[in-house]
Design an enzyme around this catalytic site. Structure first.
Site, PDB file in Angstrom:
ATOM      1  N   GLU A 192       0.792  -1.229   0.000  1.00 54.45           N
ATOM      2  CA  GLU A 192       0.000   0.000   0.000  1.00 54.45           C
ATOM      3  C   GLU A 192       0.827   1.284   0.000  1.00 54.45           C
ATOM      4  O   GLU A 192       0.706   2.106   0.907  1.00 54.45           O
ATOM      5  CB  GLU A 192      -0.955  -0.001   1.213  1.00 54.45           C
ATOM      6  CG  GLU A 192      -1.984  -1.087   1.105  1.00 54.45           C
ATOM      7  CD  GLU A 192      -2.998  -1.066   2.254  1.00 54.45           C
ATOM      8  OE1 GLU A 192      -4.158  -1.330   1.984  1.00 54.45           O
ATOM      9  OE2 GLU A 192      -2.616  -0.800   3.409  1.00 54.45           O
TER      10      GLU A 192
HETATM   11  C1  TNX Z   1      -4.800  -3.654   4.277  1.00 54.02           C
HETATM   12  S1  TNX Z   1      -3.293  -5.957   3.551  1.00 54.02           S
HETATM   13  C2  TNX Z   1      -3.575  -3.502   4.915  1.00 54.02           C
HETATM   14  C3  TNX Z   1      -3.563  -3.024   6.297  1.00 54.02           C
HETATM   15  C4  TNX Z   1      -4.934  -2.781   6.845  1.00 54.02           C
HETATM   16  C5  TNX Z   1      -5.866  -3.840   6.354  1.00 54.02           C
HETATM   17  C6  TNX Z   1      -7.242  -3.712   6.936  1.00 54.02           C
HETATM   18  C7  TNX Z   1      -2.121  -5.084   3.915  1.00 54.02           C
HETATM   19  C8  TNX Z   1      -0.821  -5.636   3.638  1.00 54.02           C
HETATM   20  N1  TNX Z   1      -2.350  -3.871   4.417  1.00 54.02           N
HETATM   21  O1  TNX Z   1      -2.790  -1.854   6.365  1.00 54.02           O
HETATM   22  O2  TNX Z   1      -4.866  -2.807   8.236  1.00 54.02           O
HETATM   23  O3  TNX Z   1      -5.952  -3.766   4.972  1.00 54.02           O
HETATM   24  O4  TNX Z   1      -8.057  -4.774   6.579  1.00 54.02           O
END
Ligand code: TNX
Length: 716
Positions: free
Chosen positions: A353
């Site tokens: 992300e």
């Molecule tokens: C995605 S999946 C994220 C997290 C969040 C989560 C909440 C991933 C590697 N990162 O930063 O907490 O979704 O569901």
């Protein structure tokens, strides 16, 4: 934003899964209650989760654990002895026994024997269990396999064994043969201690809960926008400022692990044969670092601590040479310190992300810096699957967190970016850990009744957490186009994110919002789904079946209740109904208006039982434990001793006394409904439990059936 709401479409997909189940399996009462075998048929095999590779009930008599049972370890190895001590301590609170752990070369009779000298073919985690009336033998190739076997062994005991307070009942293990080993070496769970801080005690509690299901990796998501949770000596600001917030909380002073705390967690996990995998996320998810080290930012200013609920809000300054240099030295310091505290082989570098503006050159350069810092410390690089878009050191581990929606784009012109990154990772010398968000994310709501968590990946009911195969989960939904081939799958991991760990998580919290304790949130979201994912990682795919699983899993509800785990009583699990469990439970036995008891609440062996006016005290309460021949042990709740035909005498008039529970036939009672009550016959002598008169303190003996005697009991 990741969490676009697609709930409607998801629900349609889920209900179509549900109707493919045979309707009879969903509706029949047998599916909702455990089978109650008639006397002398072998008991169905114990409900073990994860499902062992092979498990057979064998004819014969149970083994009964008593205060005199020894735990015999056939090895000088201190780790194997440690498993013996662990087992003794595990059993102590509920049984009240302080079982002796002895090191010996020859297996004694009537003992729990732990033998770590089994064949090498068992592998490091494989084990066999064989039990009969003479004892239990757990065999493995080393201490780790013994530990996994002990987790199965505890599931062969009555659910009450999980209680943290003393329970008076017989502790039996049905005759069984089990042979077992895991499908995958890596079976993990991630705790997001960055968004919601878990104290050391809470982490330990979770380690125990997960280890019971043979989870062997604990990933700690130590850093994110909302907090930095590990002390780094050279960078004290990281925990002084960077740890002062959580999602929804400000002003903390100790929301981080000191080096000593972290070591305590690592050591405790190690004692449960669990490896800690620390995660230092970047280059996104780094706001907390930026509140503490301004050189990481393009404006060179301290960021203000963040206690909000968003993702994708932060990035290191990746474009400028000065900041790149500062970031490099920051990462080297942090990775070196974390590596020094971490005995396990992995450091997880995140990589997920990043804000859209990041160029691939910037991302590659960051990944190169941080992976170099990791290999310099001789650690294996792990990361979210996005890390695969950049060149990685050979042997890296990538954690796939995609979902069905991405898989639908495989092979089309518009492959989701996540799929492209996955392909790039799969083309490298890397292996994969599968954490598909729509199956393995424990922060997804089960259904719309779930008070906590998110639903951006749809609802994840228990069935969905169970029904997937790591070998096909990177293919299209029809099973074709698999990107990560079976030989590159190293395991599975569940992930408990905690950015929405509050009641009413569909909207932002307010002053009246209820925030559960971290362990309440963790228990509710993890049980029953963590055991489901544990089985995905452990059991052979061919041995897994949802309808069978939902029944086995249901038998674990009473275990969790006994252990104080506040689980979600998911509607798709076959929880046991009391109707199926016969007379198991605590009862008062009366005849002629008087209750069977131990006079004066005596705890002395050999005290003869009497009948007196029912007073409701524990000396007149009896716990019924069912043996697999259909007979029962009657355990007095004041003394913890068993109703016993004195010395097994076969003569009419022999005393009924209380004695240490042995499981022998003079302590087994056949309970037969007759009009107006039950008769209670000794399985050894066939004579009936009889009291002398309706006077208080009348003595109890065994007698032949006769209409003029007081032997028709009411069981309440
Ligand atoms: C995605 S999946 C994220 C997290 C969040 C989560 C909440 C991933 C590697 N990162 O930063 O907490 O979704 O569901």
């Amino acid at each position: 934003m990741r969490w676009s709401h697609r709930r409607g479409r998801r629900l349609v997909a889920l209900s179509s899964v549900a109707v493919t189940l045979p309707l009879t399996a969903m509706l029949s009462p047998a599916a909702a209650a455990p089978a109650t075998p008639a006397a002398s048929t072998p008991t169905p095999v114990a409900a073990v989760v994860p499902q062992p590779v092979s498990q057979q009930a064998v004819p014969g008599t149970e083994f009964t654990l008593t205060a005199a049972t020894r735990i015999a370890v056939l090895s000088k190895d201190s780790a194997a002895m440690g498993v013996g001590t662990y087992l003794s301590e595990l059993l102590a609170p509920a049984t009240g026994f302080d079982l002796r752990v002895v090191r010996t070369t020859k297996a004694p009779d009537k003992a729990v024997v732990l033998d770590p000298n089994g064949p090498e073919e068992l592998g490091p985690e494989g084990y066999t269990i064989s039990s009969d009336k003479n004892g239990v033998l757990v065999t493995a190739y080393g201490a780790q396999g013994l530990f996994r076997g002990v987790q199965t062994l505890r599931q062969l005991l009555p659910a009450a064994v999980e209680s943290r307070t003393r329970q008076s009942r017989a502790w039996t293990i049905a005759p069984t043969k089990i042979s077992d080993s895991p499908r995958y070496e890596y079976r993990g769970v991630m705790l997001d201690v960055a968004r919601r801080f878990f104290s050391v005690a809470e982490v330990k509690r979770y380690i125990d809960e997960a280890a019971a299901y043979k989870i062997n990796k604990l990933q700690l998501h130590l850093t994110d926008d909302q907090g930095w949770r590990i002390a780094i000596d050279a960078l004290p600001n990281l925990t002084k400022v960077g740890a002062s917030t959580q999602s929804g909380f400000t002003g903390g002073t100790d929301w981080y692990y000191t080096a000593a705390d972290y070591k305590e967690i690592v050591t405790y996990a190690g004692s449960r044969f669990m490896t800690v995998v620390p995660e230092i996320d970047g280059p996104g998810h780094t706001w907390a670092a930026q509140t503490s080290v301004p050189e990481l930012r393009c404006d060179n200013k301290y960021a203000q601590p963040y206690s909000g609920f968003d993702v994708k809000i932060s990035l290191f300054c990746l474009g400028e040479q000065k900041q790149k240099d500062a970031t490099k030295s920051f990462l080297q310091t942090v990775i070196k310190a974390v590596a020094a505290l971490t005995p396990g082989p992995y450091i997880h570098l995140g990589g997920d992300e990043v804000p859209a503006a990041t160029t691939s050159e910037q991302y590659d350069s960051y990944v190169r810096t941080v992976t170099d810092a990791t290999t310099a410390e001789k650690k294996t690089v792990m990361g979210w699957h996005q890390l695969g878009q950049s060149p990685l050191p050979a042997g890296s581990l990538l954690q796939y967190w995609g979902e069905d929606e991405d898989r639908e784009t495989i092979g089309t012109e518009n492959e989701a970016p996540g799929i492209r990154h996955l392909r790039e990772g799969a083309a490298q010398d890397a292996k994969f850990i599968m954490s598909p968000s729509d199956h393995a994310y424990l922060d997804m709501k089960y259904d719309d009744s779930t008070p906590y968590g998110l639903d951006w990946s749809g609802f994840v009911p228990v069935q969905r957490s169970y029904e997937w195969d790591p070998e096909t989960v990177t293919g299209k939904l029809d099973g074709t186009g698999v990107i990560v081939p079976a030989r590159k799958v190293a395991g599975v991991a569940a992930a408990l994110w905690a950015d929405r760990a509050y009641q009413g998580s569909g909207s932002l919290p307010n002053a009246g919002t209820h925030w559960p304790e971290p362990h309440e949130y963790a228990d509710f979201m993890s049980f029953p789904r963590l055991p489901a994912i544990a089985e995905v990682g452990w059991s052979p795919q061919s041995a897994r079946d949802w309808n069978n699983f939902r029944q086995r899993l249901g038998q674990h509800g009473p275990r969790w209740t006994a252990a104080g785990i506040e689980f979600f009583a998911a509607p798709d699990v076959a929880w046991p109904s009391t109707a199926g469990s016969g007379l198991e439970g605590v009862h008062t036995l009366t005849v002629g208006g008087k209750a069977l008891g131990v006079p004066g609440s005596s705890t002395a062996s050999r005290t003869q039982l009497t009948t007196s006016g029912p007073g409701g005290g524990s000396e007149q309460k009896w716990s019924f434990t069912r043996y697999n021949d259909g007979t029962y042990a009657l355990v007095n709740q004041a003394s913890g001793l068993c109703a016993d035909v004195n010395r097994g005498f076969t003569s009419a008039g022999a005393k009924i006394i209380q004695w240490t529970c042995t499981g022998n036939t003079n302590q087994r009672w056949t309970i037969t409904p007759v009009s107006g009550g039950y008769t209670i016959a000794s399985a050894k002598t066939k004579l009936l439990l009889t009291t002398a008169s309706a006077a208080d303190g009348a003595l109890v003996t065994q007698r032949a059936a006769s209409p003029n005697t007081l032997q028709k009991w009411t069981i309440d």
